[in-house]
Motif scaffolding. Structure first.
Motif, PDB file in Angstrom:
ATOM      1  N   ARG A 124      52.612  79.800  24.398  1.00 63.62           N
ATOM      2  CA  ARG A 124      51.492  78.859  24.446  1.00 63.62           C
ATOM      3  C   ARG A 124      50.483  79.156  23.335  1.00 63.62           C
ATOM      4  O   ARG A 124      49.963  78.254  22.673  1.00 63.62           O
ATOM      5  N   ALA A 125      50.218  80.447  23.135  1.00 65.96           N
ATOM      6  CA  ALA A 125      49.261  80.829  22.092  1.00 65.96           C
ATOM      7  C   ALA A 125      49.777  80.465  20.700  1.00 65.96           C
ATOM      8  O   ALA A 125      49.008  80.050  19.828  1.00 65.96           O
ATOM      9  N   ARG A 126      51.069  80.641  20.507  1.00 61.44           N
ATOM     10  CA  ARG A 126      51.678  80.283  19.221  1.00 61.44           C
ATOM     11  C   ARG A 126      51.663  78.775  19.019  1.00 61.44           C
ATOM     12  O   ARG A 126      51.554  78.280  17.899  1.00 61.44           O
ATOM     13  N   GLY A 127      51.861  78.024  20.107  1.00 62.22           N
ATOM     14  CA  GLY A 127      51.826  76.570  20.050  1.00 62.22           C
ATOM     15  C   GLY A 127      53.088  75.926  19.541  1.00 62.22           C
ATOM     16  O   GLY A 127      53.100  74.724  19.241  1.00 62.22           O
ATOM     17  N   GLU A 128      54.178  76.685  19.477  1.00 59.34           N
ATOM     18  CA  GLU A 128      55.415  76.166  18.896  1.00 59.34           C
ATOM     19  C   GLU A 128      56.626  76.753  19.618  1.00 59.34           C
ATOM     20  O   GLU A 128      56.657  77.936  19.945  1.00 59.34           O
ATOM     21  N   LEU A 129      57.608  75.917  19.842  1.00 56.64           N
ATOM     22  CA  LEU A 129      58.879  76.341  20.432  1.00 56.64           C
ATOM     23  C   LEU A 129      59.929  76.323  19.330  1.00 56.64           C
ATOM     24  O   LEU A 129      60.165  75.291  18.705  1.00 56.64           O
ATOM     25  N   VAL A 130      60.553  77.487  19.075  1.00 55.18           N
ATOM     26  CA  VAL A 130      61.508  77.608  17.968  1.00 55.18           C
ATOM     27  C   VAL A 130      62.933  77.546  18.509  1.00 55.18           C
ATOM     28  O   VAL A 130      63.315  78.294  19.416  1.00 55.18           O
ATOM     29  N   ASN A 131      63.713  76.657  17.940  1.00 51.52           N
ATOM     30  CA  ASN A 131      65.090  76.404  18.363  1.00 51.52           C
ATOM     31  C   ASN A 131      66.076  76.821  17.279  1.00 51.52           C
ATOM     32  O   ASN A 131      65.834  76.607  16.096  1.00 51.52           O
ATOM     33  N   LEU A 142      55.483  69.894  27.235  1.00 49.35           N
ATOM     34  CA  LEU A 142      54.936  71.250  27.331  1.00 49.35           C
ATOM     35  C   LEU A 142      53.692  71.460  26.470  1.00 49.35           C
ATOM     36  O   LEU A 142      53.101  72.550  26.494  1.00 49.35           O
ATOM     37  N   GLY A 143      53.311  70.464  25.690  1.00 46.90           N
ATOM     38  CA  GLY A 143      52.167  70.613  24.808  1.00 46.90           C
ATOM     39  C   GLY A 143      52.433  71.517  23.633  1.00 46.90           C
ATOM     40  O   GLY A 143      51.514  72.166  23.111  1.00 46.90           O
ATOM     41  N   LEU A 144      53.693  71.549  23.172  1.00 53.56           N
ATOM     42  CA  LEU A 144      54.093  72.432  22.075  1.00 53.56           C
ATOM     43  C   LEU A 144      54.703  71.640  20.935  1.00 53.56           C
ATOM     44  O   LEU A 144      55.399  70.645  21.155  1.00 53.56           O
ATOM     45  N   ALA A 145      54.483  72.089  19.723  1.00 54.07           N
ATOM     46  CA  ALA A 145      55.265  71.610  18.591  1.00 54.07           C
ATOM     47  C   ALA A 145      56.656  72.231  18.696  1.00 54.07           C
ATOM     48  O   ALA A 145      56.850  73.242  19.382  1.00 54.07           O
TER      49      ALA A 145
END
Length: 317
Positions: free
Chosen positions: A75-82, A115-118
């Motif tokens: 959440r703090a990072r703001g990004e989900l990496v795939n 999820l509110g993430l990039a």
């Protein structure tokens, strides 16, 4: 392709995973980034390769109670990496602008919005994705079939279902029955599970005193589909997402035939020590299913038949 700012199939237990066979081929053979050569068919089915679906995700909003399930560091990072192997259209592949596209990429972006993430997808070698989950990548979304072996190593969240399916020239002029292919000209991609299965079934035809399959193995599924549409082969045999995508792009020259065989769930890979993330993704996928957004995304790619009603963490394979 998404308008948002922000395969392998498991196969049989006796053989290697379906997508493992496909991934073993070098990128040049799979035609990544270029169109593979084929016979002089009147019209290539990938001629409109620029015409990828435009899926508008702007109406998908953050769901606070689901977003709250995401681990604090992500959440703090703001990004989900795939991590994804970008050589499996229409699931995940490389667009003309060099970016990752496909229904998996669109679904991932939709999950990110809930999820509110990039979201960001990094190109990877298929066999190296799972070992890097939880370190290099937060998730692996690359048409992974859920099977017992993978569930020993990682957590998987179901979101899609796929199998083997068939297509013939519209009207089925050669009166082909997928259940009776002895003597038929079967078009498929070289190095895939379908080739292995066709060889096995062809051998059974010979044992039964009938004509073997005439297996026409091409460098790409696009070539295989083109030659079925052009009458140089009788039937296309491919993973169901691939077949559905070929049909939707065929301008009415191909149609589905028979039932989907060996259907199995696909899953999003998460590290075993990240149960909160797995539950957040499960809840996001279920939200997309319930809202109709999952069906809308899959339909844009011609694959709404792969819809499942319920997303689960570690479902029975």
């Amino acid at each position: 392709m998404i308008v948002d700012p922000a395969r392998p199939r498991a196969g049989r237990t006796s053989g290697p995973p379906r997508r493992t066979l496909l991934r073993a081929l070098p990128a040049a053979v799979l035609g990544i980034g270029a169109l593979s050569a084929c016979t002089h068919a009147s019209e290539r089915l990938d001629a409109e390769s620029n015409a990828v679906p435009q899926v508008d995700l702007s109406g998908i909003e953050k769901v606070p109670e689901i977003a709250a399930l995401v681990p604090e560091d992500i959440r703090a990072r703001g990004e989900l990496v795939n991590g994804a192997a970008l050589n499996y259209a229409p699931g995940e592949f490389i667009g003309d602008d060099g970016t990752a596209i496909g229904y998996d990429i669109d679904i991932l972006a939709a999950i990110g919005r809930v999820l509110g993430l990039a979201t960001r997808t990094e190109a990877a070698v298929f066999a190296q994705i799972i070992p890097a989950i939880g370190t290099t990548y937060d998730v692996g979304m690359s048409s992974f079939t859920i099977n017992a072996e993978r569930l020993e190593a990682v957590t998987m969240v179901s979101y899609f279902q796929a199998g083997i399916s068939y297509a013939v020239k519209t009207g089925n002029p050669y009166d082909i029955d997928p259940a009776q292919l002895c003597g038929a000209r079967v078009a498929l991609q070289v190095g895939t599970f379908q080739e292995e299965l066709a060889i096995e079934r062809s051998a059974q035809c010979r044992e039964d005193g009938r004509r073997a399959f005439d297996i026409l193995a091409y460098a790409s599924n696009s070539d295989a589909a083109t030659n079925v549409a052009g009458g140089k082969a009788d039937i296309l045999m491919a993973d169901s997402p691939v077949t559905a995508y070929a049909i939707i792009r065929s301008r009415g020259t191909l149609e589905a035939i028979g039932e989907v065989e060996e259907s199995a769930l696909n899953g999003i890979v998460v590290a075993k020590d990240q149960p909160e993330l797995a539950e957040a993704i499960r809840a996001a996928v279920q939200h997309l299913i319930d809202s109709g957004d999952m069906e809308r995304i899959l339909a844009a790619w011609g694959n709404e038949s792969g819809m499942i009603p319920t997303a689960e963490v570690n479902p029975e394979p």
